[in-house]
Design a protein around this motif. Structure first.
Motif, PDB file in Angstrom:
ATOM      1  N   LEU A 173    -112.376  42.127   7.751  1.00 51.81           N
ATOM      2  CA  LEU A 173    -112.760  43.285   8.550  1.00 51.81           C
ATOM      3  C   LEU A 173    -113.843  44.030   7.776  1.00 51.81           C
ATOM      4  CD1 LEU A 173    -112.369  45.209  10.972  1.00 51.81           C
ATOM      5  CD2 LEU A 173    -110.594  46.382   9.621  1.00 51.81           C
ATOM      6  N   VAL A 174    -115.085  43.882   8.212  1.00 52.58           N
ATOM      7  CA  VAL A 174    -116.204  44.533   7.524  1.00 52.58           C
ATOM      8  C   VAL A 174    -116.225  46.016   7.850  1.00 52.58           C
ATOM      9  CG1 VAL A 174    -118.691  44.520   7.136  1.00 52.58           C
ATOM     10  CG2 VAL A 174    -117.502  42.379   7.653  1.00 52.58           C
ATOM     11  N   HIS A 175    -116.155  46.345   9.148  1.00 51.42           N
ATOM     12  CA  HIS A 175    -116.126  47.739   9.596  1.00 51.42           C
ATOM     13  C   HIS A 175    -115.157  47.870  10.766  1.00 51.42           C
ATOM     14  CE1 HIS A 175    -119.555  48.959   7.203  1.00 51.42           C
ATOM     15  NE2 HIS A 175    -120.366  48.117   7.812  1.00 51.42           N
ATOM     16  N   PRO A 176    -114.328  48.917  10.791  1.00 48.51           N
ATOM     17  CA  PRO A 176    -113.569  49.202  12.008  1.00 48.51           C
ATOM     18  C   PRO A 176    -114.506  49.757  13.084  1.00 48.51           C
ATOM     19  CG  PRO A 176    -113.224  50.937  10.397  1.00 48.51           C
ATOM     20  CD  PRO A 176    -114.037  49.875   9.713  1.00 48.51           C
ATOM     21  N   SER A 177    -114.044  49.741  14.322  1.00 50.68           N
ATOM     22  CA  SER A 177    -114.900  50.153  15.442  1.00 50.68           C
ATOM     23  C   SER A 177    -115.355  51.597  15.334  1.00 50.68           C
ATOM     24  CB  SER A 177    -114.166  49.933  16.771  1.00 50.68           C
ATOM     25  OG  SER A 177    -112.994  50.715  16.835  1.00 50.68           O
ATOM     26  N   ASP A 178    -114.555  52.454  14.698  1.00 51.13           N
ATOM     27  CA  ASP A 178    -114.985  53.845  14.531  1.00 51.13           C
ATOM     28  C   ASP A 178    -116.246  53.920  13.675  1.00 51.13           C
ATOM     29  OD1 ASP A 178    -112.332  55.675  15.391  1.00 51.13           O
ATOM     30  OD2 ASP A 178    -111.904  53.642  14.714  1.00 51.13           O
ATOM     31  N   ALA A 179    -116.355  53.028  12.679  1.00 50.77           N
ATOM     32  CA  ALA A 179    -117.546  52.993  11.836  1.00 50.77           C
ATOM     33  C   ALA A 179    -118.744  52.430  12.602  1.00 50.77           C
ATOM     34  CB  ALA A 179    -117.273  52.156  10.585  1.00 50.77           C
ATOM     35  N   THR A 180    -118.531  51.340  13.357  1.00 49.96           N
ATOM     36  CA  THR A 180    -119.654  50.754  14.096  1.00 49.96           C
ATOM     37  C   THR A 180    -120.150  51.703  15.187  1.00 49.96           C
ATOM     38  OG1 THR A 180    -118.221  49.573  15.685  1.00 49.96           O
ATOM     39  CG2 THR A 180    -118.815  48.422  13.650  1.00 49.96           C
TER      40      THR A 180
END
Length: 556
Positions: A173-180
């Motif tokens: 998991l590189v980034h959770p959706s909140d980050a993207t």
């Protein structure tokens, strides 16, 4: 080929491509209901007409999903946690291998990711950014997986079982959706994120001021350096130096401290989304290592078509084996280890490489592939480089684009825009090869300005192709890279690079340019991602380019 929404229904028609031999594009009727997900029960594709490993990974995303049932996921609040919801948490996410029979070479491995938050609740939205790898030390092999987002907290990963023996699963998991979401909606749409220091000089005076690129504005008491044919409305703007004219600008360098401060200000209280357990975390699953069995399926690269523009995009791009990249979109020839073959390919040609330091790597490694005798190389600060071979009448030029983010002082006037170089190539014989790698220094541009710059570059490519319709043009994609700090993950992270990769593919579609998508090749290479990848990777990319430019010279 992009995936349509799960709500759509479609019928894929028959498509046949004839090259050295017939390659069958699997044709099926796709009807995608939503229901719970039992184990995937169709490991082999032989029953659907595939007898060669080269066929399966060249299928589209939709075709490879056939037989995979997607779970219906509805969010139910957790009474124990007081209806709390958090971002996706890698520690609670799990993957599940769906193949329930032995996996043999040539099979498509299907893995489902179930995203959960830190309260161990099911995530019911998509948007998480993942890396998926299948790796082996013996044999030395690796491949990147295709990750498909069902926008309900469930993801499907597709791998090709390209070798026999062990294969370790690595899903990150590189980034959770909140980050993207923050990166795409807030950071990318914010202007004035890049700054430089500039030295203005006269015989009697010298001043250092601050500069920036701005997508639009009304400026007073500023030095303005517009280049609308290359940058559109995005303009290089500097504070007016006291007592000096704007024409006296001499040198610039990136103002890294101010860039960092601006990034931190935009980030605000969202820093937690890009550090600790929210960044680059591996998840666990029901199987850690697969054991791939031998089969009668083989990979015959001779069945692949020669590389050319506007080729279909396969869901699975290729795999590494013993430091050789095996692509599935088109045939990569390996005769380019012979300097005489490279020289014959480029004989009487003028090669223009333009863009960033990845282009400079191409210049360095391409000239190293050529015979060393009867040649001369010149280098001006690593930003303008020239190679001339009198014996083969080969000229190779590298030009770094303006507005670079170097940490050392560079002369403001020594750089040339890609559009200007293209517009000046007007010789009648059109013996040109064009390679463009312009992405690493533009990640922090406002999205609006970046799109305008890419579209203006596309227009320059179109003008060039009208003059020289048969001259090869190669557009190199971004690739994952290293990010040494929290702020680097925000301002030039892999999610933004992947978005730029998709933009470039869209903008240069049907342009007559060959889009060299190196993302999976670089991601799957068995070494840490870096902005400057090792020579082995660069050489394999150059072999792809040479195979496109001169495929008739090679037999293997």
């Amino acid at each position: 080929m992009a995936i349509n929404s799960l709500k759509s229904r479609g019928i894929l028609g028959f498509t046949c491509v004839f090259t050295c031999s017939l390659i069958v594009y699997l044709t099926v009727e796709v009807n995608r209901p939503i229901f719970q997900a039992p184990p995937f029960r169709h490991s082999h594709f032989r029953g659907l007409g595939l007898t060669n490993v080269a066929d399966a990974p060249r299928l589209t995303d939709l075709q490879l999903q056939v037989g995979t049932e997607v779970p219906k996921r509805e969010w139910m609040p957790s009474a124990e946690e007081g209806n709390n919801i958090s971002e996706t948490n890698a520690g609670n996410c799990r993957y599940h291998v769906l193949n329930n029979v032995e996996i043999v070479k040539g099979d498509i491995v299907k893995i489902r990711i179930d995203a959960r938050d830190k309260y161990n609740q099911t995530r019911f939205v998509g948007g998480d950014f993942w890396f998926a790898l299948l790796e082996s030390k013996k044999p030395a092999a690796s491949t990147a997986g295709k990750v498909i987002d069902y926008n309900n907290g469930t993801y499907l990963v597709l791998f090709l079982a390209a070798w026999t023996g062990p294969a370790s699963i690595s899903i990150t998991l590189v980034h959770p959706s909140d980050a993207t979401t923050f990166l795409k909606d807030i950071f990318w749409n914010t202007d004035t994120k890049l700054f430089w220091q500039a030295i203005y000089k006269s015989p009697k005076n010298s001043e250092t001021v601050t500069c920036s690129v701005q997508t639009q504005g009304i400026w007073e008491n500023k030095c303005i350096y517009p280049r609308p044919i290359a940058n559109g409305r995005t303009t290089f703007v500097c504070d007016k130096p006291p007592g000096l004219p704007c024409s006296s600008i001499e040198q610039i360098k990136a103002y890294n401290k101010m860039i960092a401060n601006r990034t931190a200000a935009i980030l605000g209280n969202k820093a937690f989304l890009f550090e600790g357990g929210n960044y680059n975390q591996k998840i666990s699953g029901n199987v850690k290592t697969l054991h791939l069995k031998e089969s009668s399926q083989t990979f015959d690269p001779g069945r692949l078509p020669n590389c050319k523009p506007q080729m279909p995009t396969p869901a699975i791009k290729g795999y590494w084996m013993d430091n050789q990249w095996h692509p599935f979109n088109c045939r990569k020839y390996n005769c380019w280890t012979d300097p005489a073959k490279v020289a014959e390919c480029l004989r009487n040609k003028e090669i223009h490489i333009m863009g960033d330091s990845n282009g400079r790597q191409y210049f360095e490694y391409l000239t190293a592939l050529l015979p060393s005798y009867s040649s001369k190389t010149t280098d001006i600060n690593g930003h303008i480089m020239r190679y001339i071979s009198k014996k083969y009448n080969i000229t190779i030029a590298f030009d770094f684009h303006p507005e670079g983010l170097g940490s050392r002082w560079i002369y403001f006037s020594e750089f040339h825009y890609e559009v200007d170089i293209l517009d000046q190539l007007v010789t009648a014989d059109c013996n040109y090869v064009i390679i463009i790698s312009s992405w690493a220094h533009f990640v922090q541009w406002k999205r609006e300005g970046l799109l305008e710059r890419f579209h203006l570059l596309r227009e320059a490519v179109d003008r060039f192709h009208r003059r020289c319709p048969n001259a090869p043009i190669i557009i190199k994609s971004p690739h994952p890279r290293n990010h040494k700090s929290l702020l680097a993950r925000v301002r030039s992270g892999d999610f933004a690079l992947n978005e730029i990769r998709k933009l470039l593919r869209q903008i240069f579609a049907n342009s007559g340019a060959f889009y060299l998508d190196v993302w999976d090749m670089n991601l799957a290479y068995p070494a840490a991602n870096h902005v400057h990848m090792p020579r082995t990777v660069n050489n394999q990319e150059l072999f792809m380019i040479l195979s496109y430019v001169c495929n008739s010279l090679c037999k293997n």
